[in-house]
Design an enzyme around this catalytic site. Structure first.
Site, PDB file in Angstrom:
ATOM      1  CG  ASP A  48      -1.992  -5.276   1.858  1.00 37.62           C
ATOM      2  OD1 ASP A  48      -1.298  -4.252   2.031  1.00 37.62           O
ATOM      3  OD2 ASP A  48      -1.609  -6.250   1.181  1.00 37.62           O
ATOM      4  CG  HIS A  49      -2.449   1.789   3.858  1.00 37.01           C
ATOM      5  ND1 HIS A  49      -2.374   2.577   2.732  1.00 37.01           N
ATOM      6  CD2 HIS A  49      -2.972   2.583   4.823  1.00 37.01           C
ATOM      7  CE1 HIS A  49      -2.818   3.787   3.000  1.00 37.01           C
ATOM      8  NE2 HIS A  49      -3.202   3.821   4.260  1.00 37.01           N
ATOM      9  NE  ARG A  50       1.383  -4.899   0.665  1.00 37.97           N
ATOM     10  CZ  ARG A  50       1.855  -6.137   0.593  1.00 37.97           C
ATOM     11  NH1 ARG A  50       3.104  -6.340   0.166  1.00 37.97           N
ATOM     12  NH2 ARG A  50       1.106  -7.166   0.939  1.00 37.97           N
TER      13      ARG A  50
END
Length: 438
Positions: A410-412
């Protein structure tokens, strides 16, 4: 008279199967007595009564499918000893939302589950949302008082468990026009500016009726489909790939299993993967995290979820604090959890709340694949089959057993550099597993 309602046995449950009654009309039950068994989208669980009294009516027969959460399933006499007239049929319930016991209704709760989500709000009083589109959590009694007094729940700060609005918060609050909540689809469209997609029938797409057999969706299929769609739409995924040589792992595994044979314990490759992943998460704690609107949650322990295929779907039982456990303990727990998962006998706390997931399809010969993130976790690791491949060592091409591992992030929460550091920590552990035995 007290109605016993169909409980929510998991946060994703909207309906279930009333598999078996343990009581009949005329029986007297006490709080804590097991009264029924309910099949959810994940497991079959015993349900306890939280009130005492005589069973006057069984409203839902054994084997009934699609029983909506919050539907009355049985009725008890009140303390005065007389059964009140049967109420009119209730509207279908909304999606499960946390609530309290202030409504005065008796609610069946699953054994071992004390979550406030066991009591749900009927559709006749939908849960309002804040200006940010988030659900406002309030007890049924608080909602009813707010509706009667014209109190806007969005303007109230709850003092109940986890910030839930309760009776005392609403009483004496200033009156204001309470606005009804929009439907989920309408709210989503208003927020995103995109109209909900109209689903076409197969006939509209050129597949004629009668040319296929239709298998109805059970609760698990619906839940898995909903969660996967939500995850792929809401989470910015990206994959990272790495090859691991596992010849030493296979040799160490053979020696370990020979030592553990008298105890009846057999360690799998996946048990090594779980242990290595847990240790790598402690070495790179930024990968052991979850995204929340309030901030990034940095988890204290590596609670590793392992994907288990069962009839009709998938479930992810959890090895809690895997970084603290030896391979023998992980092997014992994983075997027990997988067995009970296939029997649908897991408790909610055994498959909800992990911090990282491992999905292994190597036993099917799958060389490489990418998984969908199991929200709210920040990563999921996909493990392929170990196979003989040519590798270059000291300028020479030699054979080695190689296993491809994919980390979906999850790039967040986990950016490329963090994911790469995690795999850099994981690779030497899996290639030289003696370090995991220390």
């Amino acid at each position: 008279m007290t109605d016993i309602l169909m409980p929510a046995l998991s946060p994703t449950m909207e309906e279930g199967v009333l598999a078996k009654w343990h009581v009949k009309v005329g029986d007297v039950v006490s709080a804590g007595d097991v009264i029924a068994e309910i099949e959810t989208d994940k497991a079959t669980m015993e349900v306890e009564a939280v009130d005492e009294g005589e069973v006057t009516d069984i409203l839902v027969a054994e084997g009934t499918e699609g029983v909506k959460v919050n539907t009355p399933i049985a009725r008890l006499k009140d303390e005065g000893g007389a059964a009140a007239p049967k109420p009119a049929a209730q509207a279908a319930p909304e999606k499960p939302a946390p609530a309290g016991h202030e409504s005065g209704q008796g609610v069946a709760t699953p054994e071992g589950v004390k979550s406030a989500e066991a009591v749900l709000l009927p559709k006749s009083a939908p849960a309002p949302k804040s200006d940010g589109g988030q659900r406002i959590f309030a007890s049924p009694l608080a909602r009813r008082i707010a509706a009667q007094n014209g109190v806007d729940l969005k303007a109230i700060k709850g003092t109940g468990p986890h910030g839930r609005i309760v009776k005392r918060d609403v009483e004496g609050a200033p009156k204001g026009a309470a606005q009804p909540a929009a439907s989920t689809a309408t709210a989503a469209a208003a927020t995103s500016g995109i109209e909900p997609r109209k689903v076409q029938s197969l006939a509209q797409m050129g597949i004629p009726d009668g040319s296929y057999d239709l298998i109805p969706l059970d609760g698990m299929k619906k839940a898995v489909a909903r969660r996967m769609v939500d995850s792929i739409q809401n989470v910015p995924h990206f994959p990272l790939f790495i090859d691991c040589e596992i010849d030493q792992l296979m040799a160490v595994r053979a020696k370990v299993n020979k030592m553990l044979e008298p105890q009846g314990i057999k360690v799998s490759v996946n048990d090594f993967v779980i242990k290595a992943a847990a240790l790598a998460l402690k070495m790179v704690p930024e990968a052991n995290a979850s995204y929340t609107p309030e901030g990034i949650a940095m988890h204290h322990n590596a609670d590793v979820s392992m994907a288990v295929a069962i009839d009709g779907g998938l479930i992810t039982p959890i090895i809690r604090k895997a970084e603290t456990k030896g391979l023998a303990q992980i092997a014992t727990e994983s075997k027990d959890l997988a067995k009970r998962a296939r029997e649908r006998k897991l408790k909610p706390e055994e498959f909800q709340g992990g911090t990282f997931s491992v999905s292994n399809l190597g036993m099917f010969g799958i060389k490489q694949f990418t998984s969908i993130i199991n929200e709210p976790q920040g990563c999921i690791m996909s493990v392929g089959a170990g196979e003989q491949r040519p590798v270059v060592k000291d300028g020479q091409i030699v054979p080695a057993t190689v296993m491809t591992v994919t980390l979906t992030c999850d790039h967040r929460v986990v950016d490329g550099a963090t994911g790469a550091r995690f795999l850099q920590a994981f690779k030497p552990l899996i290639e030289d597993p003696v370090a995991m035995l220390a």
